[in-house]
Design an enzyme around this catalytic site. Sequence first.
Site, short mmCIF file in Angstrom:
data_model
loop_
_atom_site.label_atom_id
_atom_site.label_comp_id
_atom_site.label_asym_id
_atom_site.label_seq_id
_atom_site.Cartn_x
_atom_site.Cartn_y
_atom_site.Cartn_z
N GLY A 110 0.81 -1.21 0.00
CA GLY A 110 0.00 0.00 0.00
C GLY A 110 0.84 1.26 0.00
O GLY A 110 2.08 1.22 0.10
N LEU A 111 0.19 2.39 -0.07
CA LEU A 111 0.88 3.68 -0.15
C LEU A 111 1.76 3.91 1.07
O LEU A 111 2.96 4.16 0.96
CB LEU A 111 -0.16 4.79 -0.29
N LEU A 112 1.19 3.83 2.26
CA LEU A 112 1.97 4.10 3.46
C LEU A 112 2.98 2.98 3.72
O LEU A 112 4.16 3.26 4.00
CB LEU A 112 1.04 4.26 4.67
N ASP A 165 -2.07 -13.26 5.25
CA ASP A 165 -3.53 -13.16 5.23
C ASP A 165 -3.98 -12.77 6.63
O ASP A 165 -4.02 -13.60 7.54
CB ASP A 165 -4.15 -14.50 4.82
N ALA A 201 -5.04 -2.83 5.72
CA ALA A 201 -6.49 -2.74 5.93
C ALA A 201 -7.19 -2.79 4.59
O ALA A 201 -6.60 -2.50 3.55
CB ALA A 201 -6.84 -1.43 6.64
N TYR A 246 -16.53 0.70 6.85
CA TYR A 246 -15.07 0.85 6.95
C TYR A 246 -14.68 1.50 8.26
O TYR A 246 -13.82 0.99 9.00
CB TYR A 246 -14.55 1.67 5.77
N LYS A 274 -12.57 0.01 11.56
CA LYS A 274 -11.32 0.63 12.01
C LYS A 274 -11.42 1.08 13.47
O LYS A 274 -10.44 0.99 14.22
CB LYS A 274 -10.97 1.80 11.10
#
Length: 297
Positions: free
Chosen positions: A13-15, A49, A73, A137, A141
């Site tokens: 992912g981006l982060l 996973d 996530a 979502y 979280k």
Amino acid sequence: MSREVLLVTGASGLLGSHIVRRAGGKFELIAAYRSHPVMFPDARCVPLDLADRKSVENLFRTAKPGLVIHTAALADVDYCEDHPDEAWAVNAEGTAYVARACRETGARLVHISTDAVFDGSRGMYAEDDEPRPINIYARTKFEAERRVRETCPESLIVRTAFYGSGLSWRKGLAQWALDRLRSGEPFPMFTDVFFSPIYVGDLVEILFESYRKGLSGIYHVGGRERCSKYEFGMALARTFALDPGNLTPGVLADVPLRAPRPKDISLDVSKITRDLGRPMPTLAEGLRRFRDDQLRM
């Protein structure tokens, strides 16, 4: 002297990908991914996973991390709305498995949460304001936060909203807007949706600085300024010297979205500013660094 083992979940992912790139040489790196295999020169890349407890336990048993930065996530808000069981399994239960494994192995946990845990009714939320998530979502979280606090009370939980360029499989807000600005095709950005965006490179530095200082508990980490999505797009155009003529003002109600969205989830960053002893970056500072990093790529 052996280096500390850092496990980064969500490394595709981006982060997560930025954390892995910037931590090279400082840690023994393990980059965990789910459905998008990645390769980094300074990291051992492994599949994970999160919805499978045994998968998490086996990775911790072999990796023996001293630090875990949990970025993984399901973050597609509309997908989560349509697939609530999967969102719960990955975002809430998966985080619980990670937190439990950290507790059992003694690893320090930095958990990445979201500004979306708030309902957006007023904005400039502080850490002690009550979350009221309004979509699947955000609920998963927020539950993940609760599991982390319950299992690893000394963990660091970071609520944030970041931007930048990541790996090619999924584009974030900034890259999406840049592509539209360069295409010349008209596109809207919301004038009535507000946030406190921070450049991903700045966020990574703050995460490591917070870890070194031993911070724990919930922190809001964002840019110093509150802005609308439209203001963000205009600032992006100015920074990259692009004509903003095809960027049009829009409102949230004009776009049919499957999941409800909060309107103002800007963050009060006073606590992190105080505890790190330095101000958070302004929007202009972050965008300039984003531009300069893109030029070096």
